[in-house]
Design a protein around this motif. Structure first.
Motif, PDB file in Angstrom:
ATOM      1  N   GLY A 138      34.682 -90.564 -48.323  1.00  0.00           N
ATOM      2  CA  GLY A 138      35.137 -90.024 -47.030  1.00  0.00           C
ATOM      3  C   GLY A 138      34.011 -89.929 -46.019  1.00  0.00           C
ATOM      4  N   GLY A 139      32.856 -89.425 -46.461  1.00  0.00           N
ATOM      5  CA  GLY A 139      31.729 -89.259 -45.562  1.00  0.00           C
ATOM      6  C   GLY A 139      31.199 -90.601 -45.073  1.00  0.00           C
ATOM      7  N   ARG A 141      32.911 -93.348 -44.747  1.00  0.00           N
ATOM      8  CA  ARG A 141      33.867 -93.907 -43.784  1.00  0.00           C
ATOM      9  C   ARG A 141      33.645 -93.316 -42.403  1.00  0.00           C
ATOM     10  NH1 ARG A 141      39.371 -93.329 -47.281  1.00  0.00           N
ATOM     11  NH2 ARG A 141      38.757 -94.710 -48.975  1.00  0.00           N
ATOM     12  N   GLN A 142      33.330 -92.030 -42.388  1.00  0.00           N
ATOM     13  CA  GLN A 142      33.072 -91.417 -41.092  1.00  0.00           C
ATOM     14  C   GLN A 142      31.841 -91.995 -40.434  1.00  0.00           C
ATOM     15  OE1 GLN A 142      33.150 -87.196 -41.486  1.00  0.00           O
ATOM     16  NE2 GLN A 142      35.044 -87.225 -40.322  1.00  0.00           N
ATOM     17  N   SER A 164      37.155 -80.819 -34.935  1.00  0.00           N
ATOM     18  CA  SER A 164      38.276 -79.879 -35.017  1.00  0.00           C
ATOM     19  C   SER A 164      39.322 -80.285 -36.038  1.00  0.00           C
ATOM     20  CB  SER A 164      38.923 -79.710 -33.645  1.00  0.00           C
ATOM     21  OG  SER A 164      39.492 -80.937 -33.238  1.00  0.00           O
ATOM     22  N   ASN A 165      39.394 -81.573 -36.379  1.00  0.00           N
ATOM     23  CA  ASN A 165      40.416 -81.932 -37.373  1.00  0.00           C
ATOM     24  C   ASN A 165      39.852 -82.122 -38.785  1.00  0.00           C
ATOM     25  OD1 ASN A 165      39.127 -84.260 -36.891  1.00  0.00           O
ATOM     26  ND2 ASN A 165      40.902 -85.419 -36.155  1.00  0.00           N
ATOM     27  N   LEU A 166      38.651 -81.599 -39.006  1.00  0.00           N
ATOM     28  CA  LEU A 166      38.078 -81.677 -40.357  1.00  0.00           C
ATOM     29  C   LEU A 166      38.222 -80.320 -41.045  1.00  0.00           C
ATOM     30  CD1 LEU A 166      34.727 -83.556 -39.643  1.00  0.00           C
ATOM     31  CD2 LEU A 166      36.960 -84.508 -40.202  1.00  0.00           C
ATOM     32  N   ASP A 167      38.248 -80.326 -42.370  1.00  0.00           N
ATOM     33  CA  ASP A 167      38.322 -79.038 -43.049  1.00  0.00           C
ATOM     34  C   ASP A 167      36.946 -78.361 -43.001  1.00  0.00           C
ATOM     35  OD1 ASP A 167      36.705 -79.661 -45.358  1.00  0.00           O
ATOM     36  OD2 ASP A 167      38.371 -80.865 -46.073  1.00  0.00           O
ATOM     37  N   LEU A 170      33.762 -79.976 -44.743  1.00  0.00           N
ATOM     38  CA  LEU A 170      33.345 -81.238 -44.149  1.00  0.00           C
ATOM     39  C   LEU A 170      32.804 -81.005 -42.734  1.00  0.00           C
ATOM     40  CD1 LEU A 170      33.280 -84.150 -45.030  1.00  0.00           C
ATOM     41  CD2 LEU A 170      35.499 -84.515 -43.990  1.00  0.00           C
TER      42      LEU A 170
ATOM     43  N   ALA B  61      44.107 -80.312 -39.802  1.00  0.00           N
ATOM     44  CA  ALA B  61      43.548 -78.971 -39.580  1.00  0.00           C
ATOM     45  C   ALA B  61      44.458 -78.149 -38.656  1.00  0.00           C
ATOM     46  CB  ALA B  61      42.153 -79.076 -38.980  1.00  0.00           C
ATOM     47  N   PRO B  64      44.308 -78.693 -34.392  1.00  0.00           N
ATOM     48  CA  PRO B  64      44.980 -79.878 -33.844  1.00  0.00           C
ATOM     49  C   PRO B  64      46.445 -79.977 -34.242  1.00  0.00           C
ATOM     50  CG  PRO B  64      43.338 -80.519 -35.477  1.00  0.00           C
ATOM     51  CD  PRO B  64      43.162 -79.059 -35.240  1.00  0.00           C
ATOM     52  N   MET B 417      41.975 -91.437 -44.254  1.00  0.00           N
ATOM     53  CA  MET B 417      40.544 -91.204 -44.035  1.00  0.00           C
ATOM     54  C   MET B 417      39.993 -90.042 -44.832  1.00  0.00           C
ATOM     55  SD  MET B 417      39.159 -93.458 -42.459  1.00  0.00           S
ATOM     56  CE  MET B 417      37.614 -92.586 -42.297  1.00  0.00           C
ATOM     57  N   ASP B 418      40.703 -88.944 -44.841  1.00  0.00           N
ATOM     58  CA  ASP B 418      40.165 -87.810 -45.603  1.00  0.00           C
ATOM     59  C   ASP B 418      41.267 -86.873 -45.997  1.00  0.00           C
ATOM     60  OD1 ASP B 418      37.359 -88.148 -43.774  1.00  0.00           O
ATOM     61  OD2 ASP B 418      37.251 -87.863 -45.908  1.00  0.00           O
TER      62      ASP B 418
END
Lengths: 371, 418
Positions: A138-139, A141-142, A164-167, A170, B61, B64, B417-418
């Motif tokens: 995952g990392g 890919r980012q 904002s859309n990451l947990d 992460l 999350a 969003p 992606m994750d």
């Protein structure tokens, strides 16, 4: 690489009489990581979008380097919005995923290859260039997604709440990655977030906005140690600064039962508009436990203690608090206490603000008074 | 303190609570999940059936998620071509108390297909053009509503068959925003990103050997831009006409109707010397033909299907010698004597293959091919029988396309992606 200048930039949305961004004047140095931070509706995203060319500038100018870009189309501004889209293409190799935008732009293959390799070196992706995204973590890919923006070699990176859309987990690791990557690349970066911790940990300088107005711009330490007004004081820092309005009594301010002496500079800066009151702020770590006899000792009755191992925070209420004249924001007072000997619930402790660590603000204007 | 599981929903259904919210979406048991084709997504997306409805669930999350949920509700209220939101699930925790991301629920758009499921082996030129025509129209419609997408791509779009064409629907609004009116910069950036993303997606098909050799991704991306610009100009451009040539006003309205738009408001101003008129459509609404068909017959179908049915209605009017009759009466006759008998003769078990109006369209196409091949008049009844036996039976079921079909597609591969 370039500087970025907001020169009195103003945005008024159609149908609104209040500017979303009001005469923003801000100069960002070449290679600097500047964070725009503030609560929802403060104008931070609008400011970024003005720089990106997505918002009209109703008054003032925006410059990238020496070039006035106020009326330039987004794609001709030489900027990159990072993280807008990081879905990767499954059949393309990592190298192609990173370089396809250059191919679209008609760049010669050899140059694309060189730029992709350079980006891969910075991103630690060299050995993965021939692989497909599926084979990556995952990392990784980012990082490929970041590579897409890097290979374009823009003069400025723009990031609008990219985490904002990451947990939560992460988010912390990506935060560190972005900050260190930006430093390695040295590309001027403007980053928007509503999260003051993100701002403090990432930015070279932070610009705090509220209601479309720039409140203060400075290094994380300056904002933390010398907030320019009561808003910045409460917005920056976690746990938040203790702040309240207290009556001035002679050459002191009454906080609960305590009379805390004020300097001559503070007293003389108070105006009739302040109506004999003062906004006083002190951070949880600006307090020390003292004996009842100590001058300026504030008695506090402990409600709860939060033990974090390395630290402990005591939450309590001011004793002798007169609700007629006193307002402590949030209702309770927070003090950092020795984690090896924490006070008990219900116990009264005496706290004093360390010398030079008290923040004073005008009641009438909210502005910081001279120390 | 653990937060309680909260489901906000526009269509309250207690069955929603029965889903395993305490598991990460990618760990949901197979018996809960439906195998529908998924696009390329940076999030985990799964499909489930709840009380006979198919829902798409996206794990994202909380911040969003709430934003996108509100945005999809606004878009639905504006009648925008987008997927409809069902609900938002927050406060999810595992049994051990570890908190999980929020889940955004949307209706699965029946009979819709991701672009990769639309071609069974390779993307051919005609198909590419029709997909991009639909996408250009979708972007224009969203821009007219003041919606900035921020991430236009084929993957963020769903397609439905619409007579010979496709209609496109927005499926991911995560990066978008609704504004009073879009700036030139917003439209330009959205379109530029659309071009880049579409070319990227086609280059990906090229890398997977799923693109016809004579198709050039960059040319197709440029085609999208030019179609968008043509359409935008036709819908919004100011036109100066001579006061003596006022018929050109009607001409402009007719051209907009042909493009599938109704003019809800037109601004007109005359020049100071009074010799010319400046006309500009202020508010245009998509769905000219589908609204007209709905008014005449009560049939609620997509725009190009409506065009096709209205044509058929016109032909019926001539053949039944009712040219002078009231249009409403003729429409009623056509509905009860032509359309309904034809679609009723499709066996129930075959009705999930395609939407009924789409089946009717294909019957008309089939009839035309039969009469061409056999050089004779073919009745509708005859065409229906032949179509069911020779075509429809062999079609895959597209109401909720199942994995058995998509497995044959070399493209039904997603990289969450994750």
């Amino acid at each position: 690489m370039a500087t970025v200048t907001f020169d009195g930039a103003t945005r008024i949305y159609p149908g609104s009489d209040r500017p979303a961004v009001d005469h923003l004047t801000l100069h960002i140095e070449d290679g600097e990581f500047l964070v725009l931070v503030g609560p929802s509706g403060c104008g931070k995203s609008t400011s970024l979008r003005m720089l990106a060319g997505l918002e009209e500038v109703n008054d003032g100018r925006i410059l990238i380097g020496d070039r006035d870009v106020t009326d330039v189309q987004p794609k001709d501004r030489d900027i990159a919005m990072v993280f807008q889209n990081y879905a990767l293409y499954p059949h393309m190799t990592v190298a192609d995923n990173m370089g396809f935008a250059l191919k679209i732009a008609g760049m010669p293959k050899a140059e694309i290859r060189q730029r992709v390799e350079e980006a891969a070196r910075i991103l630690d992706l060299q050995e993965y260039l021939a692989r497909k995204p599926k084979a990556l973590s995952g990392g990784q890919r980012q990082r490929v997604a970041m590579g897409r923006a890097i290979v374009r070699q823009p003069r400025v990176f723009l990031m609008d709440e990219p985490l904002s859309n990451l947990d939560a987990k992460l988010r912390v690791s990506t935060r560190t990655q972005i900050a260190s990557l930006q430093r390695r690349l040295g590309v001027t970066t403007v980053y928007v977030t509503h999260d003051q911790t993100e701002a403090l940990t990432m930015g070279d300088r932070i610009a705090v906005l509220k209601d479309g107005l720039l409140q203060q711009v400075g290094s994380p330490l300056v904002l933390y140690d010398k907030p320019a007004n009561a808003f910045v004081a409460t917005f920056i820092g976690s746990p938040a600064m203790n702040i309240g309005t207290f009556p001035i009594v002679g050459d002191a301010v009454r906080i609960g039962e305590a009379l805390v002496p004020l300097t001559r500079e503070v007293i003389s800066a108070v105006t009739p508009e302040d109506e004999g009151k003062l906004v006083v702020g002190f951070r949880p770590e600006n307090l020390e436990q003292v004996t009842a006899e100590t001058a300026g000792a504030i008695p506090v009755e402990i409600d709860i203690v939060e033990e974090l191992g390395s630290d402990a925070y005591a939450y309590g209420s001011l004793k002798g608090d007169d609700p007629e004249t006193t307002t402590l924001q949030g209702g309770s007072l927070i003090a950092r206490v020795n984690p090896r000997s924490v006070p008990r619930k219900g116990e009264t402790v005496y706290l004093a603000i360390r010398k030079g660590e008290q923040h004073n603000f005008s009641v009438a204007t909210g502005d910081r008074l001279p120390d | 303190m653990p937060q309680a599981l909260t489901i906000s929903t526009v269509t309250p259904d207690p069955a929603l609570f029965d889903l395993p919210w305490n598991l990460p979406l990618d760990k949901w048991p197979k018996d809960v999940i439906l195998a529908l084709p998924r696009g390329i997504s940076r999030h985990v997306v799964r499909f489930v059936k709840v009380s006979d409805r198919v829902l798409a669930i996206k794990e994202i999350a909380p911040y969003p998620a709430a934003r996108e949920y509100a945005l999809l509700k606004d878009l639905t209220a504006l009648d925008a071509p987008s997927v409809a939101p069902v609900g938002l699930v927050t406060g999810r925790t595992t049994k051990k108390g570890v908190s999980l991301d929020a889940a955004l629920l949307t209706h699965h758009l029946q009979f819709s297909l991701p672009y990769r499921a639309l071609f069974s082996y390779r993307l051919r030129p005609g198909m590419a053009t029709r997909l991009l025509d639909a996408l250009a129209l979708l972007i224009v419609r969203l821009h007219l509503l003041g919606f900035y997408w921020g991430d236009v791509s084929l993957s963020n779009t769903l397609f439905r068959r619409d007579a010979k064409e496709f209609s496109a629907y927005l499926v991911d609004a995560e990066t978008g925003g609704l504004y009073e009116e879009l700036t030139e910069g917003q439209r330009a950036y959205d379109l530029d990103l659309a071009r880049t993303n579409v070319i990227g997606e086609l280059m990906d098909l090229e890398a997977g050997e799923m693109l016809e050799d004579n198709l050039d991704p960059i040319a197709i991306g440029d085609f999208l831009v030019s179609r968008y610009e043509q359409l935008w100009r036709a819908l919004t451009e100011e036109e100066v006409i001579s006061v003596d040539a006022r018929w050109r006003l009607q001409d402009r309205i007719n051209r907009l109707n042909d493009l599938g738009f109704d003019v809800a408001e037109m601004s007109m101003s005359s020049s100071t010397d009074g010799t010319t008129l400046h006309i500009r459509p202020q508010v245009v609404d998509a769905g000219h033909h589908s609204r007209r068909l709905f008014r005449l017959t009560g049939l609620d179908v997509q725009e190009n299907q409506a065009r096709r049915l209205l044509n058929d209605l016109d032909i019926y009017r001539i053949h039944s010698h009712q040219e002078g009759a009231d249009e409403d009466f003729v429409a009623h006759d056509w509905l009860t004597h032509v359309f309904e008998p034809a679609v009723r003769s499709v066996p129930r078990d075959l009705r999930g293959k395609l939407e009924l109006p789409q089946i009717y369209h294909e019957i008309l196409e089939h009839r035309w091919f039969m009469s061409q091949r056999e050089a004779r008049f073919v009745s509708l009844e005859e065409a229906v029988k032949s179509y069911i036996a020779n075509v429809l039976q062999h079609r895959r079921d597209e109401s909720e396309l199942i994995l058995a079909d998509t497995l044959q597609l070399p493209a039904a591969d997603d990289v969450p992606m994750d």
